[in-house]
Design a protein around this motif. Sequence first.
Motif, PDB file in Angstrom:
ATOM      1  N   HIS A  93     -24.389 -22.333 -12.943  1.00 19.89           N
ATOM      2  CA  HIS A  93     -23.691 -21.111 -13.359  1.00 19.89           C
ATOM      3  C   HIS A  93     -22.226 -21.089 -12.925  1.00 19.89           C
ATOM      4  N   ASP A  94     -21.894 -21.908 -11.913  1.00 20.76           N
ATOM      5  CA  ASP A  94     -20.533 -22.006 -11.390  1.00 20.76           C
ATOM      6  C   ASP A  94     -20.000 -20.674 -10.857  1.00 20.76           C
ATOM      7  N   LEU A  95     -20.907 -19.813 -10.429  1.00 21.06           N
ATOM      8  CA  LEU A  95     -20.508 -18.553  -9.811  1.00 21.06           C
ATOM      9  C   LEU A  95     -20.346 -18.759  -8.312  1.00 21.06           C
ATOM     10  N   PRO A  96     -19.264 -18.265  -7.715  1.00 20.73           N
ATOM     11  CA  PRO A  96     -19.099 -18.448  -6.272  1.00 20.73           C
ATOM     12  C   PRO A  96     -20.136 -17.643  -5.491  1.00 20.73           C
ATOM     13  N   LEU A  97     -20.705 -18.274  -4.471  1.00 27.10           N
ATOM     14  CA  LEU A  97     -21.646 -17.590  -3.586  1.00 27.10           C
ATOM     15  C   LEU A  97     -20.909 -17.241  -2.304  1.00 27.10           C
ATOM     16  N   THR A  98     -20.707 -15.955  -2.071  1.00 32.06           N
ATOM     17  CA  THR A  98     -19.941 -15.526  -0.912  1.00 32.06           C
ATOM     18  C   THR A  98     -20.523 -16.058   0.395  1.00 32.06           C
ATOM     19  N   GLU A 106     -26.771  -8.101   3.149  1.00 30.59           N
ATOM     20  CA  GLU A 106     -26.168  -6.761   3.130  1.00 30.59           C
ATOM     21  C   GLU A 106     -24.670  -6.773   2.842  1.00 30.59           C
ATOM     22  N   PRO A 107     -23.852  -7.538   3.577  1.00 22.91           N
ATOM     23  CA  PRO A 107     -22.415  -7.517   3.262  1.00 22.91           C
ATOM     24  C   PRO A 107     -22.103  -8.118   1.897  1.00 22.91           C
ATOM     25  N   ALA A 108     -22.919  -9.054   1.440  1.00 25.34           N
ATOM     26  CA  ALA A 108     -22.686  -9.661   0.123  1.00 25.34           C
ATOM     27  C   ALA A 108     -22.827  -8.637  -0.994  1.00 25.34           C
ATOM     28  N   LEU A 109     -23.700  -7.664  -0.789  1.00 23.90           N
ATOM     29  CA  LEU A 109     -23.960  -6.662  -1.825  1.00 23.90           C
ATOM     30  C   LEU A 109     -22.763  -5.763  -2.085  1.00 23.90           C
ATOM     31  N   THR A 110     -21.757  -5.814  -1.220  1.00 22.57           N
ATOM     32  CA  THR A 110     -20.559  -5.006  -1.444  1.00 22.57           C
ATOM     33  C   THR A 110     -19.564  -5.714  -2.362  1.00 22.57           C
ATOM     34  N   PHE A 111     -19.866  -6.955  -2.766  1.00 23.09           N
ATOM     35  CA  PHE A 111     -18.969  -7.718  -3.624  1.00 23.09           C
ATOM     36  C   PHE A 111     -19.532  -7.826  -5.038  1.00 23.09           C
ATOM     37  N   ILE A 116     -22.804 -16.020   7.313  1.00 27.81           N
ATOM     38  CA  ILE A 116     -22.197 -15.591   8.574  1.00 27.81           C
ATOM     39  C   ILE A 116     -23.212 -14.948   9.515  1.00 27.81           C
ATOM     40  N   ARG A 117     -24.161 -14.197   8.971  1.00 30.26           N
ATOM     41  CA  ARG A 117     -25.133 -13.516   9.833  1.00 30.26           C
ATOM     42  C   ARG A 117     -26.357 -14.364  10.174  1.00 30.26           C
ATOM     43  N   GLY A 118     -26.336 -15.618   9.819  1.00 30.47           N
ATOM     44  CA  GLY A 118     -27.444 -16.489  10.203  1.00 30.47           C
ATOM     45  C   GLY A 118     -28.011 -17.342   9.093  1.00 30.47           C
ATOM     46  N   GLY A 119     -27.450 -17.244   7.895  1.00 31.59           N
ATOM     47  CA  GLY A 119     -27.888 -18.122   6.819  1.00 31.59           C
ATOM     48  C   GLY A 119     -27.516 -19.568   7.119  1.00 31.59           C
ATOM     49  N   HIS A 161       0.828  -1.213   0.000  1.00 33.33           N
ATOM     50  CA  HIS A 161       0.000   0.000   0.000  1.00 33.33           C
ATOM     51  C   HIS A 161       0.865   1.267   0.000  1.00 33.33           C
ATOM     52  N   ASP A 162       1.826   1.338   0.908  1.00 30.62           N
ATOM     53  CA  ASP A 162       2.575   2.571   1.122  1.00 30.62           C
ATOM     54  C   ASP A 162       3.701   2.767   0.114  1.00 30.62           C
ATOM     55  N   ARG A 163       4.388   1.684  -0.224  1.00 30.94           N
ATOM     56  CA  ARG A 163       5.564   1.831  -1.071  1.00 30.94           C
ATOM     57  C   ARG A 163       5.264   1.605  -2.546  1.00 30.94           C
ATOM     58  N   HIS A 164       4.244   0.798  -2.837  1.00 29.22           N
ATOM     59  CA  HIS A 164       4.033   0.406  -4.229  1.00 29.22           C
ATOM     60  C   HIS A 164       2.652   0.752  -4.778  1.00 29.22           C
ATOM     61  N   GLY A 165       1.858   1.488  -4.020  1.00 31.90           N
ATOM     62  CA  GLY A 165       0.614   2.015  -4.566  1.00 31.90           C
ATOM     63  C   GLY A 165      -0.483   1.003  -4.801  1.00 31.90           C
ATOM     64  N   VAL A 166      -0.388  -0.179  -4.166  1.00 31.86           N
ATOM     65  CA  VAL A 166      -1.459  -1.179  -4.265  1.00 31.86           C
ATOM     66  C   VAL A 166      -2.400  -0.913  -3.093  1.00 31.86           C
ATOM     67  N   ARG A 167      -3.535  -0.309  -3.349  1.00 29.84           N
ATOM     68  CA  ARG A 167      -4.363   0.259  -2.287  1.00 29.84           C
ATOM     69  C   ARG A 167      -5.276  -0.771  -1.625  1.00 29.84           C
ATOM     70  N   PHE A 168      -5.376  -0.652  -0.304  1.00 26.63           N
ATOM     71  CA  PHE A 168      -6.231  -1.530   0.489  1.00 26.63           C
ATOM     72  C   PHE A 168      -7.072  -0.703   1.460  1.00 26.63           C
ATOM     73  N   GLU A 169      -8.183  -1.297   1.875  1.00 30.18           N
ATOM     74  CA  GLU A 169      -8.955  -0.803   3.002  1.00 30.18           C
ATOM     75  C   GLU A 169      -9.361  -2.010   3.832  1.00 30.18           C
ATOM     76  N   LEU A 170      -9.666  -1.789   5.099  1.00 24.38           N
ATOM     77  CA  LEU A 170      -9.974  -2.909   5.993  1.00 24.38           C
ATOM     78  C   LEU A 170     -11.441  -3.291   5.875  1.00 24.38           C
ATOM     79  N   LEU A 171     -11.687  -4.580   5.700  1.00 17.65           N
ATOM     80  CA  LEU A 171     -13.050  -5.119   5.699  1.00 17.65           C
ATOM     81  C   LEU A 171     -13.434  -5.383   7.152  1.00 17.65           C
ATOM     82  N   ASP A 172     -14.395  -4.623   7.672  1.00 17.63           N
ATOM     83  CA  ASP A 172     -14.697  -4.749   9.102  1.00 17.63           C
ATOM     84  C   ASP A 172     -16.181  -4.946   9.390  1.00 17.63           C
ATOM     85  N   ASP A 173     -16.942  -5.446   8.396  1.00 14.77           N
ATOM     86  CA  ASP A 173     -18.365  -5.646   8.651  1.00 14.77           C
ATOM     87  C   ASP A 173     -18.690  -7.056   9.140  1.00 14.77           C
ATOM     88  N   ILE A 174     -17.915  -8.046   8.717  1.00 13.19           N
ATOM     89  CA  ILE A 174     -18.158  -9.429   9.148  1.00 13.19           C
ATOM     90  C   ILE A 174     -16.818 -10.123   9.377  1.00 13.19           C
TER      91      ILE A 174
END
Length: 476
Positions: free
Chosen positions: A259-264, A314-319, A269-272, A112-125
Amino acid sequence: MSILPPPASEPDDAADLVVVGAGAAGLCAAIAAAEAGLSVVVLERDAEPAGSTAMTLGMLPGAGTRFQREKGIDDSPALFAADIVRKAKGETDEALVRAVAEASGPAVEWLHDRHGVRFELLDDIIYPGHSRHRYHVPKSRTGTELERGLLDAAARAGARIVTRAHVRALHADADGRVLAARVEQDGHVHVIAGRAFVLASGGYGAEPALIAEHIPSMADAVYRGHHASTGDALKWGEALGAAAVDLGGYQGHCVVDGHDLPLTWAVVIRGGFQVNARGRRFSNEMSGYSEQASEVLGQPGGVAWTIYDRRCEEPALTFADYHRVLDAGAVVAADDVAHLAEKTGLPADALAASFDQVADAIDGAAADPFGRDFAGVERLKPPFLAVRVRGALFHTQGGLAVDASARVLRAGGSPLPNLFAAGGAARGLSGPSSWGYLGGNGLLTAVVLGRFAGQGASALLEAQPGGTHSGGMNRG
């Protein structure tokens, strides 16, 4: 794949470090080596570098980062290492685990700091097995963004990325020192010499014969990994005398049936929860999404339904991947259990009993028969959502034995003279089966072992004679 004797003629190109594969592992090795002053060439068989990295959600775990501290999250490498070892039931190389965990936070900040590969912390689940919020993700939460950031960083550092370059064989001497790579590119064969080599060409998930041999339970599973993970590194390493470890280890997941699409797993995690085709639950869904793949494969028809609600969604909608699931029309919605049973074709009485079983566990009226801890989870509320899934193999976790410098080791523990491995080419931290996979282990070992490999190659070559090289292959 083969190991050939030393080349009979002068090479077509050369570099201090030759890296095979331009996913996260290879690119992190290239960045680390280039910033240490080595000349680096990265050989990528595809026209557009992507690898397994681009197929992930870009979720890189790191412990003790400033991103965590800024959000008041108390984490440490020791806690992270304990989580990894616990998930692997102690059946992993604890020294390697400690080294990787110690380097995980610094690797995030380095990129992140030296090479410009940007990150943010995932803190919802918090994903199964982690005791802290420690996933660092690109803004888009896609592996595609992470891969692009790493490619740009490697180019800025001075590494040459050569595309459409399929490494067909390695040249080595009698002592196992790799001298050159034999590369096919656009119908022509080139020999690329190097003083050190990094194998970062992925695992063996796309090689049916190796899966049948080492992970027979997944031989008929959907394969959702990268097409180039055909075990090249494993075959080369073993031919050179390297040890291979934990070849039964892998990451599984659940994909949308048809469809072979991954389901997050965020929707769980929240009760499914999951039921089989008979409407019955069959496991502790929070043991981990990797082992759940084989649990699903063992159900009637090899399928299950993942059931959740809007709060779980809700958290899945961010992906971005989840929006692909929605766009595919794979999500069934109903205002009550009876209509959900009708729309999914599940037996109504059995489905209602599964809903009641989960509700009782949440309310504390009865212990969950599968041992799931529902503390802090709310009952599902209508509209109820459901997706039919089946188990899939994402990537293998076993590979060449390496030390904490990512050097490839022989069976007796001695290193090969100048060979390193990272990512799917190297042993992971997950032990011998799917149950040891802690979410993010794949990217973790790609980035951290990749950096180790680049740094290790620099240290290995520092005291040796020989200058850097430049080459003239087509860079794609």
